[in-house]
Design an enzyme around this catalytic site. Structure first.
Site, mmCIF file in Angstrom:
data_model
loop_
_atom_site.group_PDB
_atom_site.id
_atom_site.type_symbol
_atom_site.label_atom_id
_atom_site.label_comp_id
_atom_site.label_asym_id
_atom_site.label_seq_id
_atom_site.Cartn_x
_atom_site.Cartn_y
_atom_site.Cartn_z
ATOM 1 C CB SER A 43 2.392 94.539 100.358
ATOM 2 O OG SER A 43 2.476 93.339 99.619
ATOM 3 N N GLY A 44 1.716 95.213 97.122
ATOM 4 C CA GLY A 44 0.967 94.677 95.977
ATOM 5 C C GLY A 44 0.641 93.203 96.166
ATOM 6 C CG LEU A 45 2.508 88.972 98.038
ATOM 7 C CD1 LEU A 45 2.162 88.030 96.891
ATOM 8 C CD2 LEU A 45 3.782 88.505 98.734
ATOM 9 C CG ASP A 55 2.221 90.662 93.375
ATOM 10 O OD1 ASP A 55 1.716 91.744 93.000
ATOM 11 O OD2 ASP A 55 3.316 90.588 93.958
ATOM 12 C CG ASP A 82 4.351 97.015 95.663
ATOM 13 O OD1 ASP A 82 4.892 97.442 94.624
ATOM 14 O OD2 ASP A 82 4.227 95.800 95.935
ATOM 15 C CG ASP A 84 2.441 96.168 91.307
ATOM 16 O OD1 ASP A 84 3.124 95.816 92.290
ATOM 17 O OD2 ASP A 84 1.263 95.831 91.149
ATOM 18 C CD GLU A 111 7.702 95.764 90.747
ATOM 19 O OE1 GLU A 111 7.503 95.971 91.964
ATOM 20 O OE2 GLU A 111 7.456 94.680 90.197
ATOM 21 C CE LYS A 117 4.750 92.296 90.702
ATOM 22 N NZ LYS A 117 5.360 93.183 91.679
ATOM 23 C CG ASN A 119 6.087 88.296 94.327
ATOM 24 O OD1 ASN A 119 7.071 87.665 94.723
ATOM 25 N ND2 ASN A 119 5.517 89.239 95.041
ATOM 26 C CB SER A 120 10.702 90.027 93.141
ATOM 27 O OG SER A 120 10.324 91.322 92.785
ATOM 28 N NE ARG A 156 10.499 95.693 93.809
ATOM 29 C CZ ARG A 156 9.514 94.946 94.309
ATOM 30 N NH1 ARG A 156 8.610 95.508 95.110
ATOM 31 N NH2 ARG A 156 9.413 93.676 94.017
ATOM 32 C CG HIS A 187 13.271 93.135 96.046
ATOM 33 N ND1 HIS A 187 13.392 92.790 97.368
ATOM 34 C CD2 HIS A 187 12.113 92.548 95.630
ATOM 35 C CE1 HIS A 187 12.380 92.028 97.732
ATOM 36 N NE2 HIS A 187 11.582 91.858 96.690
#
Ligand code: SPV
Ligand code: MG
Length: 292
Positions: A43-45, A55, A82, A84, A111, A117, A119-120, A156, A187
């Protein structure tokens, strides 16, 4: 021996719902594997959080690569990075794929947003989406760059996150599928699964679909099975569990100024040694060091 890439491809293509568990360093990756999970979400986060940064691509892609190398060395199950937005344009993506393969990483998810990026779950609707053609070029470049035919590229879609709705998500999914993506990650930041279920209903089984139920976590897993999703990613719970444990332990030691009470609530040092594989080194020393 089955290659890690092949293992990930098999998870993606299997007829049953599979799971990837997040990890963010060698230790957490090893714990995820020995728990029984068949694959890891890098995970990037979580990786950025573990490094103490945001992130937002504050950790460079080569710094992420260094972390991945430790994770890969510590495990035998496949790792999906991930990735990104791919850390740049198509050219950065193809170099990324080359380096990931060299380090035994089984696949990458990119993504359709822009570098750097965000975080979503941070102000998602304010986030611009990537141009569709430009993003398709990244997917094609990734697929052309891979040397291992089973290396996995997941596209993504952030259309729901950015507030664009189902038709935009479907349009993008079809374009990314045509560009050669091995699967789509759809997502959503809603607390109900409505968006991802509507997407899957329309998309059918054109290619495998991956989900990240972080926000709609109350949805029974059977629903994901019924809709024939390919993989559910538990994307950040190991990192969050570690934060909880670290906060509680440091607080207690800070307050109590001794170790009397904490000792029984944390693993013994021998467990740290076990997870590091200390026994293997002891055996190797018997074999390779001169014995008196
Ligand atoms: C991550 O784990 O870094 C992800 C998933 O990309 S999310 O944080 O939900 O965007
Ligand atoms: Mg991420």
């Amino acid at each position: 021996m089955i290659r890690k890439t092949t293992k990930l491809r098999q998870l993606l293509d299997s007829q049953q719902l599979e799971f990837l568990m997040e990890a963010h360093n060698g230790l957490s990756a090893r714990i995820v594997e020995e728990t029984g999970f068949k694959g890891i979400w890098a995970s990037g986060l979580s990786i950025s959080a573990a490094l103490g940064v945001r992130d937002n691509n504050e950790a460079s892609w080569t710094q992420v690569l260094e972390v991945l190398e430790f994770m890969s060395d510590a495990t035998s199950i496949p790792i999906l990075l991930d990735g990104d937005t791919g850390y740049g344009n198509f050219n950065n993506v193809r170099r990324l794929v080359k380096k990931l393969e060299q380090r035994g990483i089984a696949g990458v998810c990119i993504e359709d947003k822009v570098f750097p990026k965000t975080n979503s779950f941070i102000n998602g609707t304010a986030q611009p989406l990537a141009d569709i053609d430009e993003f398709c070029g990244k997917i094609k470049a990734a697929k052309d760059a891979q040397l291992d035919e089973d290396f996995v590229v997941i596209a993504r879609i952030e259309a729901f996150i950015a507030g664009w709705g189902l038709s935009e998500a479907l349009k993008r999914a079809e374009a990314y599928h045509q560009a050669g993506a091995n699967g789509i990650l759809i997502h959503s930041s809603l607390r109900v699964p409505d968006e991802i279920l509507a997407f899957k209903q329309e998309w059918g089984n054109r290619c495998p679909v991956v989900i990240v139920p972080t926000k709609y976590y109350t949805t029974p897993t059977q629903v994901f099975r019924d809709y024939q999703f390919s993989i559910a990613i538990w994307a950040n719970q190991v990192c969050r569990a570690a934060i909880t444990a670290m906060q509680q332990a440091t607080k207690r030691i800070f307050t109590e100024e001794n170790l009397l009470n904490i000792e029984e609530d944390i693993v013994p040092v021998s467990e740290v040694f076990r997870l590091q594989g200390a026994l293997e080194l002891q055996a190797a020393e018997k074999r390779y060091l001169p014995q008196n």
